[in-house]
Design an enzyme around this catalytic site. Structure first.
Site, PDB file in Angstrom:
ATOM      1  N   HIS A   1       5.288   6.346  -1.593  1.00  0.00           N
ATOM      2  CA  HIS A   1       6.204   5.077  -1.697  1.00  0.00           C
ATOM      3  C   HIS A   1       5.333   3.727  -1.361  1.00  0.00           C
ATOM      4  CE1 HIS A   1       6.866   5.560   2.407  1.00  0.00           C
ATOM      5  NE2 HIS A   1       7.240   4.294   2.337  1.00  0.00           N
TER       6      HIS A   1
ATOM      7  N   HIS B   1       0.903  -1.265  -0.051  1.00  0.00           N
ATOM      8  CA  HIS B   1      -0.013   0.211   0.072  1.00  0.00           C
ATOM      9  C   HIS B   1       0.759   1.138   0.205  1.00  0.00           C
ATOM     10  CE1 HIS B   1       1.178  -0.472   4.236  1.00  0.00           C
ATOM     11  NE2 HIS B   1       1.053   0.867   4.171  1.00  0.00           N
TER      12      HIS B   1
END
Length: 178
Positions: free
Chosen positions: A130, A48
């Site tokens: 990220h 995620h």
């Protein structure tokens, strides 16, 4: 005098949650990185992008967190993950974007602003788009050449982190769609 029973707390964060196609591509990146620098791969089902990390929230406060997020909205956009990276200080290999869509920056700002106005605590470190792929990894001699991943963003989620003996499990509690 009776003491009130303790209200259990839960660990929460808001995130971008990939669909199965993006998740499969991220798993490929993870395998490629792992071959180069070892480390502990993130479980594929846990991949995620964190938008805001809240940490421990009393169980009774979850509904307030959900209501607060109702005012933030993501405008549909595309995130291109095209930048593998490594952070020496915490030995994390990650997948990132060389360009973050403005719509995503707006969502993060709105979400964090509504949390602050509602006095809901969160980690205020700057947002770095990220996906953590590996922990405890060695620094790679060079970054792997990987195919960019096109991620069509159409919403975000509230996630509970559950600590288990084999690591963490992430359960989506609520989703918001663009």
């Amino acid at each position: 005098m009776r003491s009130r029973p303790a209200v259990p707390s839960v660990r929460l964060f808001f995130a971008l949650w990939p669909d199965e196609g993006v998740r499969a591509q991220l798993a490929h990146w993870t395998r490629e990185f792992h071959a180069m620098c070892g480390g502990r791969p993130t479980h594929t089902e846990n991949l995620h992008v964190t938008l805001a990390f809240l940490g421990s929230v009393e169980g009774a406060g979850v509904a307030e967190v959900e209501r607060t997020a109702d005012t933030a909205g993501l405008r549909a956009c595309t995130l291109i993950l095209d930048r593998p990276g490594y952070w020496k200080h915490n030995r994390i290999a990650w997948a990132g974007a060389s360009v973050v869509p403005g719509e995503l920056d707006v969502l993060v700002a709105e979400l964090r602003s509504t949390l602050a106005r509602s006095n809901i605590g969160f980690d205020s470190k700057g947002f770095v788009s990220h996906v953590t792929l590996l922990r405890d990894a060695r620094e790679p001699k060079e970054m792997p050449g990987l195919e960019p991943i096109q991620w069509n963003l159409d919403g975000f989620v509230l996630v509970q982190s559950v600590t288990l003996p084999r690591g963490s499990r992430y359960d989506v509690l609520k989703s918001w769609r663009a």
